[in-house]
Design a protein around this motif. Sequence first.
Motif, PDB file in Angstrom:
ATOM      1  N   ARG A 150     -35.341  -7.244  45.781  1.00  0.00           N
ATOM      2  CA  ARG A 150     -36.442  -7.412  46.643  1.00  0.00           C
ATOM      3  C   ARG A 150     -37.181  -8.056  46.391  1.00  0.00           C
ATOM      4  NH1 ARG A 150     -37.155  -2.426  49.383  1.00  0.00           N
ATOM      5  NH2 ARG A 150     -35.580  -0.524  48.732  1.00  0.00           N
ATOM      6  N   ARG A 151     -37.599  -8.616  47.581  1.00  0.00           N
ATOM      7  CA  ARG A 151     -39.107  -9.968  47.437  1.00  0.00           C
ATOM      8  C   ARG A 151     -40.447  -8.992  47.277  1.00  0.00           C
ATOM      9  NH1 ARG A 151     -39.926 -12.456  53.342  1.00  0.00           N
ATOM     10  NH2 ARG A 151     -40.744 -14.053  51.270  1.00  0.00           N
ATOM     11  N   PHE A 152     -40.685 -10.241  46.108  1.00  0.00           N
ATOM     12  CA  PHE A 152     -42.218  -9.984  45.431  1.00  0.00           C
ATOM     13  C   PHE A 152     -42.401  -8.867  44.205  1.00  0.00           C
ATOM     14  CE2 PHE A 152     -42.942 -12.198  49.710  1.00  0.00           C
ATOM     15  CZ  PHE A 152     -43.267 -12.796  49.339  1.00  0.00           C
ATOM     16  N   ALA A 153     -40.762  -7.993  44.063  1.00  0.00           N
ATOM     17  CA  ALA A 153     -40.515  -6.940  43.389  1.00  0.00           C
ATOM     18  C   ALA A 153     -40.470  -7.435  41.608  1.00  0.00           C
ATOM     19  CB  ALA A 153     -39.567  -5.990  43.414  1.00  0.00           C
ATOM     20  N   GLU A 184     -45.550  -5.226  43.664  1.00  0.00           N
ATOM     21  CA  GLU A 184     -46.306  -5.884  43.083  1.00  0.00           C
ATOM     22  C   GLU A 184     -47.759  -5.377  42.744  1.00  0.00           C
ATOM     23  OE1 GLU A 184     -50.222  -9.077  43.439  1.00  0.00           O
ATOM     24  OE2 GLU A 184     -48.730  -9.067  44.592  1.00  0.00           O
ATOM     25  N   LEU A 185     -48.148  -4.050  44.083  1.00  0.00           N
ATOM     26  CA  LEU A 185     -49.445  -3.134  44.151  1.00  0.00           C
ATOM     27  C   LEU A 185     -48.435  -2.182  43.927  1.00  0.00           C
ATOM     28  CD1 LEU A 185     -50.911  -4.027  47.144  1.00  0.00           C
ATOM     29  CD2 LEU A 185     -52.252  -3.735  44.824  1.00  0.00           C
ATOM     30  N   GLY A 186     -47.832  -1.384  43.844  1.00  0.00           N
ATOM     31  CA  GLY A 186     -46.544  -0.113  42.544  1.00  0.00           C
ATOM     32  C   GLY A 186     -45.900   0.702  44.664  1.00  0.00           C
ATOM     33  N   GLU A 187     -46.747  -0.181  45.613  1.00  0.00           N
ATOM     34  CA  GLU A 187     -45.953   0.781  47.147  1.00  0.00           C
ATOM     35  C   GLU A 187     -44.641   1.629  47.051  1.00  0.00           C
ATOM     36  OE1 GLU A 187     -47.040  -1.982  50.298  1.00  0.00           O
ATOM     37  OE2 GLU A 187     -49.378  -0.943  50.118  1.00  0.00           O
ATOM     38  N   PHE A 188     -43.590   0.876  45.742  1.00  0.00           N
ATOM     39  CA  PHE A 188     -42.710   0.998  46.243  1.00  0.00           C
ATOM     40  C   PHE A 188     -42.071   0.684  44.513  1.00  0.00           C
ATOM     41  CE2 PHE A 188     -37.881  -0.559  45.845  1.00  0.00           C
ATOM     42  CZ  PHE A 188     -37.708   1.046  46.340  1.00  0.00           C
ATOM     43  N   VAL A 189     -41.513   2.072  44.245  1.00  0.00           N
ATOM     44  CA  VAL A 189     -41.207   2.211  42.362  1.00  0.00           C
ATOM     45  C   VAL A 189     -39.193   3.182  42.609  1.00  0.00           C
ATOM     46  CG1 VAL A 189     -41.395   3.325  40.862  1.00  0.00           C
ATOM     47  CG2 VAL A 189     -43.169   2.248  41.789  1.00  0.00           C
ATOM     48  N   GLU A 190     -38.483   2.458  41.984  1.00  0.00           N
ATOM     49  CA  GLU A 190     -37.206   2.746  42.102  1.00  0.00           C
ATOM     50  C   GLU A 190     -36.681   2.548  40.796  1.00  0.00           C
ATOM     51  OE1 GLU A 190     -33.710   3.481  45.721  1.00  0.00           O
ATOM     52  OE2 GLU A 190     -34.278   0.727  44.288  1.00  0.00           O
ATOM     53  N   VAL A 191     -36.120   3.730  39.909  1.00  0.00           N
ATOM     54  CA  VAL A 191     -35.208   4.003  39.138  1.00  0.00           C
ATOM     55  C   VAL A 191     -33.656   3.761  39.537  1.00  0.00           C
ATOM     56  CG1 VAL A 191     -35.129   4.940  36.571  1.00  0.00           C
ATOM     57  CG2 VAL A 191     -37.173   4.866  37.966  1.00  0.00           C
ATOM     58  N   LEU A 192     -32.806   3.465  38.193  1.00  0.00           N
ATOM     59  CA  LEU A 192     -31.528   2.714  38.947  1.00  0.00           C
ATOM     60  C   LEU A 192     -30.845   3.130  37.587  1.00  0.00           C
ATOM     61  CD1 LEU A 192     -31.633  -0.340  40.671  1.00  0.00           C
ATOM     62  CD2 LEU A 192     -31.458   2.058  41.997  1.00  0.00           C
ATOM     63  N   ARG A 193     -29.907   3.233  37.175  1.00  0.00           N
ATOM     64  CA  ARG A 193     -29.077   3.656  36.079  1.00  0.00           C
ATOM     65  C   ARG A 193     -27.514   2.283  36.223  1.00  0.00           C
ATOM     66  NH1 ARG A 193     -27.320   9.668  35.641  1.00  0.00           N
ATOM     67  NH2 ARG A 193     -25.500   9.908  38.216  1.00  0.00           N
ATOM     68  N   LEU A 194     -27.305   1.823  35.357  1.00  0.00           N
ATOM     69  CA  LEU A 194     -25.695   1.396  35.625  1.00  0.00           C
ATOM     70  C   LEU A 194     -24.990   2.181  35.223  1.00  0.00           C
ATOM     71  CD1 LEU A 194     -24.628  -1.573  35.255  1.00  0.00           C
ATOM     72  CD2 LEU A 194     -24.653  -2.110  33.509  1.00  0.00           C
ATOM     73  N   ASN A 195     -24.111   1.517  36.557  1.00  0.00           N
ATOM     74  CA  ASN A 195     -22.596   3.125  36.242  1.00  0.00           C
ATOM     75  C   ASN A 195     -21.539   1.888  35.858  1.00  0.00           C
ATOM     76  OD1 ASN A 195     -19.909   4.109  36.872  1.00  0.00           O
ATOM     77  ND2 ASN A 195     -21.104   4.988  38.728  1.00  0.00           N
ATOM     78  N   GLY A 196     -21.192   1.654  34.411  1.00  0.00           N
ATOM     79  CA  GLY A 196     -20.488   1.079  33.299  1.00  0.00           C
ATOM     80  C   GLY A 196     -19.153   0.691  34.493  1.00  0.00           C
ATOM     81  N   TYR A 197     -19.004   1.943  35.278  1.00  0.00           N
ATOM     82  CA  TYR A 197     -17.082   1.972  35.623  1.00  0.00           C
ATOM     83  C   TYR A 197     -17.025   1.505  36.717  1.00  0.00           C
ATOM     84  CZ  TYR A 197     -16.837   5.501  31.612  1.00  0.00           C
ATOM     85  OH  TYR A 197     -16.782   6.135  30.971  1.00  0.00           O
TER      86      TYR A 197
END
Length: 321
Positions: A196-199, A217-230
């Motif tokens: 994502r731009r500027f993230a 930068e201002l925290g308007e967008f927050v996302e948590v991702l996990r890696l699917n190793g398969y």
Amino acid sequence: MRNEEPHLLNIPLDVLRRIMEFCVGVEYLKLRATCKHCQLAVPIKRLQTYSLNSPWLIVFDKHRGVITFTDPMFGDKYFIKTPQKLIGELRIYCSGYGWLLLYKLDGPGELFFYNPFTNDIRELPSGLPYLDSLYFLAPPTSPDLCTVLGLSASLPMNFYIYIWKSSSNWGALNIVLENEEGNNFWNAVVAKAPRRRFAQHILVSRDSHPLLVVLDELGEFVEVLRLNGYALKWEKLDSLGRYMIYICGTTSLCMEAKTPEMENKIYFPRLDSKHRKIVFYFLETRKYHTFNGQNVEQDLDDLFGTKYHVHPHAWIEPSWS
């Protein structure tokens, strides 16, 4: 001559022990350092049984010569004097096991391990090059090898390994990552993360499994991702469950919460402008909040108006050894 001895010397030892049972963390260390009478009241081993709910935010203020600890839940602040050896311009490379890896920018450029809870300082060899990143795999007090990994991003890319054992001196190994054409060849990619731009993209480890926190930068967008190793791809997480994440420029921690109030949250080195309490992002509400005691309060849509620590700072897990 006026007697300058502390009045604490007049308190019976058993009464002083009872008083010190109500002191914790840095507060306990400061009182214990007051006089020998306090040292006798409760030995340092008492601290090893003390457990905190979370890491603390540690901030070095070179202008005042003090180190500040902030409790992210209750907002309590504790202060200790900066050791003389660490006064000046500092860079915190990383934090782990209750220790900080520090580089002193002014002077000859010295590298230190520092445990602010025991005031223990361990020097690394002098004359080391200034590196872009450093990380250690075990504390310097470990009975096993303490390995420090360093990386220089300039081409050719240099990878430094410093190894220390309690019965020996530091040893160094320098690896230059370069192929015959002079191009860097350390370019293996497991799975491409969404861009994502500027993230900011911050990698943390949860029980040895990688998580990726993405925020603007201002925290308007927050996302948590996990890696699917398969499938070799990143998948969105809607909840951290009983885990919590701590993020700053030098530290990325993910651990199991010791209390339900702390879980499923991402903590930042930012203070709200009104009460100057630690700001966190709650994945359940998708908003930013602060704590009022153990209760969640305030609804902030983003980080606009919050205060950021400009002094060297890091999240640190207390360790008394």
